[in-house]
Design a protein around this motif. Structure first.
Motif, short mmCIF file in Angstrom:
data_model
loop_
_atom_site.label_atom_id
_atom_site.label_comp_id
_atom_site.label_asym_id
_atom_site.label_seq_id
_atom_site.Cartn_x
_atom_site.Cartn_y
_atom_site.Cartn_z
N GLY A 109 -5.95 -21.86 23.86
CA GLY A 109 -6.56 -21.22 22.69
C GLY A 109 -8.06 -21.45 22.68
O GLY A 109 -8.58 -22.39 23.30
N TRP A 110 -8.78 -20.59 21.98
CA TRP A 110 -10.24 -20.66 21.97
C TRP A 110 -10.76 -21.90 21.25
O TRP A 110 -11.72 -22.53 21.68
N LYS A 111 -10.12 -22.27 20.14
CA LYS A 111 -10.58 -23.44 19.39
C LYS A 111 -10.51 -24.71 20.24
O LYS A 111 -11.43 -25.53 20.24
N SER A 112 -9.41 -24.87 20.97
CA SER A 112 -9.26 -26.04 21.83
C SER A 112 -10.27 -26.01 22.97
O SER A 112 -10.86 -27.03 23.33
N THR A 113 -10.49 -24.83 23.54
CA THR A 113 -11.46 -24.69 24.62
C THR A 113 -12.86 -25.08 24.14
O THR A 113 -13.60 -25.78 24.84
N GLN A 114 -13.21 -24.64 22.94
CA GLN A 114 -14.49 -25.05 22.35
C GLN A 114 -14.56 -26.57 22.19
O GLN A 114 -15.60 -27.18 22.40
#
Length: 209
Positions: A109-114
């Motif tokens: 997911g994008w939030k985790s990647t950030q």
């Protein structure tokens, strides 16, 4: 640890064939890590475990493709420990390559990647120079802990670091007090107290100087 065990221990670079076992060792070691729980979310345990597997798999693959040092501790032919270093020759944090971002986003997911990028940015900003490596992962198989092997694995990583003319040292983020103590015993010092997400910890640094 007896002398026979010491004689069978060896630290060498991992091969492509070792990556699957290395991923399993890392998954088991980091399953209950506060940082990964925070960045991946543990509301749904099955989803958390899938994301953790994906994050470890993608990072290992990226490190392999970028020819970063993946060091394995073997007892005979058995892989029992793994340490993964990334140097600043590879863009870290907000500078991560787009293909890494895309694959990590698909897996976690994008939030985790950030969250992963923010952690790296925090570490790098606190290192004394741009000629420092970051210890991304270090782990032993669950059955091989409390045997003194952790010290051997850290020593192998530092031995590698000492041989690199382009490196000033190694940094690592640590939130577990027992891990903190293990690194300090091998020559790391605390250079910053930081909060990454909701997790408090220290950035420790090993200096070759």
């Amino acid at each position: 640890m007896d002398n026979n065990t010491l004689e069978t221990l060896r630290a060498v670079y991992l091969t492509a064939e070792d990556l699957r076992v290395a991923a399993s060792i890392l998954y088991n070691a980091y399953h209950d890590d506060p940082y990964f729980i925070d960045v991946l979310g543990q509301d749904d345990n099955q989803q958390y475990e899938q994301k953790l597997r994906a994050a470890i798999r993608e990072e290992l693959n990226e490190l392999w493709q970028q020819e970063q040092p993946l060091i394995g501790l073997f007892d005979g032919d058995r892989l029992i420990g793994v340490a993964c270093v990334i140097t600043q020759q590879v863009p870290l944090g907000e500078g991560r390559y787009w293909h890494w971002r895309f694959k990590m986003m698909l897996g976690t997911g994008w939030k985790s990647t950030q969250g992963f990028m923010q952690k790296e940015t925090c570490i790098v900003e606190n290192l004394p120079s741009q000629k420092c490596g970051v210890l991304q992962f270090i782990a032993l198989s669950p059955n091989e802990q409390q045997k003194g092997y952790g010290a051997k694995l850290i020593q192998a990583v530092l031995g590698w670091c000492d041989e690199q003319p382009g490196l000033d040292g190694l940094g690592v983020f640590v939130s577990n007090p027992s891990h903190h103590q293990a690194f300090v015993k091998q020559g790391f010092t605390s250079i910053a107290n930081v909060s990454i997400g909701n997790v408090d910890g220290d950035i420790l640094f090993y200096s070759k100087a």
